[in-house]
Design a protein around this motif. Sequence first.
Motif, short mmCIF file in Angstrom:
data_model
loop_
_atom_site.label_atom_id
_atom_site.label_comp_id
_atom_site.label_asym_id
_atom_site.label_seq_id
_atom_site.Cartn_x
_atom_site.Cartn_y
_atom_site.Cartn_z
N UNK A 39 44.11 120.28 93.63
CA UNK A 39 43.35 119.72 92.49
C UNK A 39 41.89 120.12 92.59
N UNK A 40 41.36 120.05 93.82
CA UNK A 40 39.93 120.42 93.99
C UNK A 40 39.74 121.88 93.60
N UNK A 41 40.68 122.74 94.04
CA UNK A 41 40.57 124.16 93.69
C UNK A 41 40.60 124.35 92.18
N UNK A 42 41.57 123.66 91.55
CA UNK A 42 41.70 123.81 90.09
C UNK A 42 40.43 123.35 89.39
N UNK A 43 39.86 122.24 89.87
CA UNK A 43 38.62 121.74 89.23
C UNK A 43 37.49 122.75 89.37
N UNK A 44 37.41 123.34 90.58
CA UNK A 44 36.34 124.33 90.79
C UNK A 44 36.52 125.52 89.85
N UNK A 45 37.81 125.96 89.75
CA UNK A 45 38.05 127.11 88.87
C UNK A 45 37.72 126.76 87.42
N UNK A 46 38.09 125.52 87.01
CA UNK A 46 37.79 125.12 85.63
C UNK A 46 36.29 125.08 85.39
N UNK A 47 35.55 124.60 86.40
CA UNK A 47 34.09 124.56 86.23
C UNK A 47 33.53 125.97 86.08
N UNK A 48 34.05 126.89 86.94
CA UNK A 48 33.57 128.28 86.87
C UNK A 48 33.86 128.87 85.50
N UNK A 49 35.10 128.61 85.02
CA UNK A 49 35.49 129.17 83.71
C UNK A 49 34.58 128.62 82.62
N UNK A 50 34.28 127.30 82.69
CA UNK A 50 33.41 126.70 81.67
C UNK A 50 32.04 127.34 81.68
N UNK A 51 31.53 127.56 82.91
CA UNK A 51 30.20 128.19 83.01
C UNK A 51 30.19 129.57 82.40
N UNK A 52 31.24 130.35 82.74
CA UNK A 52 31.28 131.72 82.22
C UNK A 52 31.48 131.72 80.71
N UNK A 53 32.30 130.76 80.23
CA UNK A 53 32.56 130.76 78.78
C UNK A 53 31.36 130.31 77.98
N UNK A 54 30.43 129.56 78.62
CA UNK A 54 29.25 129.10 77.88
C UNK A 54 28.40 130.28 77.44
N UNK A 55 28.31 131.30 78.30
CA UNK A 55 27.51 132.46 77.94
C UNK A 55 28.16 133.18 76.76
N UNK A 56 27.40 133.46 75.73
CA UNK A 56 27.96 134.11 74.54
C UNK A 56 28.33 135.55 74.88
N UNK A 57 29.41 136.07 74.25
CA UNK A 57 29.78 137.45 74.54
C UNK A 57 28.74 138.42 73.98
#
Lengths: 175, 156
Positions: B17-35
């Motif tokens: 669960x901790x791994x999944x949460x970390x990955x989700x946080x990373x994905x959210x951070x990356x997705x915030x940046x506009x393409x």
Amino acid sequence: GGALVSCHRHYRSRPTHGIGRFQYLLPKEAPKKKKDKVQMKEINVGTEYEYGDVNIYMTSYDMCLVEHFAQYVHKLCNRLSVKVNESYAMPTKTNEVQLLEERGSKLQLDAILTTHQRVVQISGLSSTFAPILLEIIQNNQPEGVHLLVKEHTEADFKSRLKSRPELEELLAQMN
Amino acid sequence: MRAQPKKKKKVDVRKEQAQKDRMKKKIKKLEKAAPEMIPIEDFVTPLKYSDSNRVRSLPPLSFEETERRVLLMKKWCLFKMKQDKAEKNAIQALVEAQQEALKELRLESEELYQAAIRRDEGLFPFERDGPNHTPPLPGYDPPEGKCIDITKVYTQ
């Protein structure tokens, strides 16, 4: 005094108060978003059938020629009152051509070719007028310019954006 | 003896669960940046054309030469204007003929008119190569070789 004479504003009780205001008459501009909007697709079905967003791709090795042709197509669409959504350039592709020398010693000559591509995006093209427009563009197509007309898809839009390998890796790991 | 397997399950679940949460946080951070759009090299002048001070010095033209050039330009403008007008007239004639034909078709039969008005699904994608300067040579043997794509790949 000099300060009162040079002041152009009239007092609030005077009937001339607010004379010269015009900004409230102008149409309000939407606030600029820094993020790119994904896409706008028109409804394709209608009684008098119209095509949705259509992309005209012009590809060539000669940049000036393809740019001038793109400008010509844009002006033509303006003149024929066809709505032009966007007119942009796709990233240039560089190819290194290596030829085998015929004289036995298998050396390879080099030449570098750059392929340039320009896109004009139109919408609201009526079905009766589309073949006429295509005919005109074909008649004026210069040599060496490859023409491709196709409908706009999300994949076309995404091909203009930078790839994000990290995000894709993480998404693949998630799934 | 009994406690060990339970600990393994809990610890694994928590770690996952901790791994999944970390990955989700990373994905959210990356997705915030506009393409971002890929920068187009065509619109960037290469440096070698901006630094040099080379100026082309042309010889001064004689009066007859300038006159000849101006008159030639005028004739060319007239020619191009006639060509453009002919093209516009041709387009106008095409559109009018089409409209007349559709009117007549409507008078003939409504069904055919409706079918004619519909958009052609087979029209797009439409592809055409530009006209060639010379026709293809009959016995041409192209040299062998290969093309390598060396376009710069931009990543965000």
